[in-house]
Scaffold this active site. Structure first.
Site, PDB file in Angstrom:
ATOM      1  N   ALA A  14       0.519  -1.313   0.092  1.00 56.47           N
ATOM      2  CA  ALA A  14      -0.132   0.012  -0.407  1.00 56.47           C
ATOM      3  C   ALA A  14       0.996   0.949   0.165  1.00 56.47           C
ATOM      4  O   ALA A  14       0.394   2.093  -0.659  1.00 56.47           O
ATOM      5  CB  ALA A  14      -1.040   0.238   1.085  1.00 56.47           C
TER       6      ALA A  14
ATOM      7  N   GLY B 117      -0.325   4.771   0.041  1.00 54.80           N
ATOM      8  CA  GLY B 117      -2.358   3.809   0.221  1.00 54.80           C
ATOM      9  C   GLY B 117      -2.948   5.049  -1.224  1.00 54.80           C
ATOM     10  O   GLY B 117      -4.189   4.975  -1.156  1.00 54.80           O
ATOM     11  N   GLY B 118      -2.290   5.552  -1.774  1.00 52.60           N
ATOM     12  CA  GLY B 118      -2.895   6.274  -3.164  1.00 52.60           C
ATOM     13  C   GLY B 118      -3.767   5.177  -3.752  1.00 52.60           C
ATOM     14  O   GLY B 118      -5.097   6.290  -4.259  1.00 52.60           O
TER      15      GLY B 118
ATOM     16  N   ASP C 195       1.031  -3.336  -6.252  1.00 53.07           N
ATOM     17  CA  ASP C 195       1.813  -2.061  -6.603  1.00 53.07           C
ATOM     18  C   ASP C 195       3.217  -2.343  -5.948  1.00 53.07           C
ATOM     19  O   ASP C 195       3.533  -2.097  -4.890  1.00 53.07           O
ATOM     20  CB  ASP C 195       1.331  -0.857  -6.642  1.00 53.07           C
TER      21      ASP C 195
ATOM     22  N   CYS D  55       5.145   0.894 -11.468  1.00 54.83           N
ATOM     23  CA  CYS D  55       5.850   1.966 -12.422  1.00 54.83           C
ATOM     24  C   CYS D  55       6.796   1.423 -13.387  1.00 54.83           C
ATOM     25  O   CYS D  55       7.517   3.068 -13.591  1.00 54.83           O
ATOM     26  CB  CYS D  55       5.735   2.879 -11.545  1.00 54.83           C
TER      27      CYS D  55
END
Length: 387
Positions: free
Chosen positions: A227, A230-231, A288, A341
């Site tokens: 997380a 937390g976006g 992520d 990313c």
């Protein structure tokens, strides 16, 4: 401060960064010792430093040296300014240029490749194909300011109007349904009532797009496994009435998440590693994962120059470990979303293929790759279904 004094200050800070100090730390340390610098001075110096980090290879060639002075001279030449008019030695201006700091001319293609580390270029070209040079050139520029509208609390059009009343211009983006790109007044954003009341969050449109790609339904149990701040938890929670959980291997990274969630009208349950199995299984586990950050090198350009082959291999090993640790937390028939990313296949499609080859009972439902040519940062997401 005069423009020449700002250049001198940026050169000083860059020398500290080149010696290994983190850019944010170097900027903060300089500002503490420069009480005479106003907010506009600090903002301009920060921009100089990060512009130089994005374009360190080409600026060094243009400026004749990979030093703070060389990078600043290269920045001026890149913008078609004669650095001799700034490097005068008068007042607080930097000392005149030496013969070695005359630099060289560069074509656009040469500048683009100069700003990709030599060892990275083969991976870059193999992963991006015909888009490689175009992406390299986009990564030389500042990232746009993009925000996510919290559609639980407002609409994109209503937020546009509210921000316009405060002198902030924002335009809708096609990349994500809740995305706005701020083209004027961005420095005011976090002082607005809309931000304080949770009607928007700072979030890149590419990051939003990979969250929007994941199907959600009311009542689902969802775990944001890596997380961080937390976006993505908040982006997922804004789309449906979820039983939302967040976990991170370094729990301190989530310390602000409960307050951010309350502001956004959400509730997120934070889980330690020991709590995961007891609260599962989950309909969706969103990972992520830590990565090279190559898709976001516009925003974090230091990462481009600090990354090594050994570190990239270490990251791919961590990613594989996360996939294998997260998979058992997914309920039968549930979904595992793996996101980075990164622009590199080694962290993206190749990582997923290796997981599928070694792990029976899973299949890939979809995958999507975004590059900065799509309007946001570079991202990858693969959605895996458990039998």
């Amino acid at each position: 401060m005069q423009p020449a004094a700002r250049i001198a200050a940026a050169a000083e800070i860059l020398d500290r960064v080149l010696e290994g100090e983190a850019a944010e730390k170097a900027l903060t340390s300089w500002a503490r010792g420069a009480r005479f610098a106003g907010s506009k001075d600090r903002a301009a110096i920060r921009d100089h430093v990060f512009d130089a980090l994005r374009c360190m290879g080409s600026f060094a060639l243009l400026g004749g040296a990979r030093t703070g002075r060389g990078l600043m001279a290269g920045m001026l030449r890149d913008s078609r300014q004669d650095p001799a008019g700034v490097f005068t030695g008068e007042g607080h201006a930097p000392a005149p240029l030496t013969e070695a700091e005359t630099g060289q001319g560069l074509s656009e293609d040469e500048a683009g490749w100069a700003d990709i580390p030599d060892w990275v270029r083969p991976d870059f070209e193999a992963s991006l194909g015909d888009d490689a040079l175009a992406v390299a050139n986009v990564l030389r520029a500042r990232a746009p300011v993009q925000i996510r509208v919290n559609r639980r609390l407002t609409t994109r059009g209503a937020l546009q109007t509210e921000l316009a009343d405060e002198g902030i211009t924002a335009q809708p983006m096609e990349l994500a349904k809740a995305a706005l790109e701020v083209t004027e007044g961005a420095r005011k954003l976090q002082r607005t009532a809309a931000y304080e009341d949770g009607r928007f969050e700072m979030q890149d449109a590419g990051s939003q797009a990979i969250c929007e790609a994941v199907p959600l339904a009311d009542g689902q149990r969802v775990l944001d496994y890596c997380a961080g701040g937390g976006g993505k938890s908040l982006a997922l929670g804004a789309r449906a009435e979820l039983r939302l959980h967040a976990h991170d291997a370094a729990p301190q990274r989530m310390k602000d998440l409960p307050a951010r969630a309350r502001r956004a009208g959400l509730r997120v349950t934070l889980l330690d590693s020991d709590d995961l199995a007891a609260h599962g299984p989950f309909d969706l586990v969103f990972c992520d994962v830590p990565c090279s950050g190559s898709g976001a090198w516009r925003r974090a350009p230091e990462g481009k120059w600090r990354l090594t082959r050994d570190r990239l291999e270490e990251l791919t090993a961590i990613q594989a470990q996360i996939l294998y640790a997260a998979a058992p937390l997914v309920a039968p028939g549930g979904r595992l979303a793996y996101a980075t990313c990164s622009l590199f296949d080694a962290e993206n499609a190749a990582q997923i293929q290796a997981f599928l080859n070694r792990t029976p009972g899973w299949r890939q439902d979809s995958e999507r790759r975004l590059t900065p040519l799509d309007g946001g940062d570079g991202f990858y997401v693969s959605q895996l279904l458990r039998d």
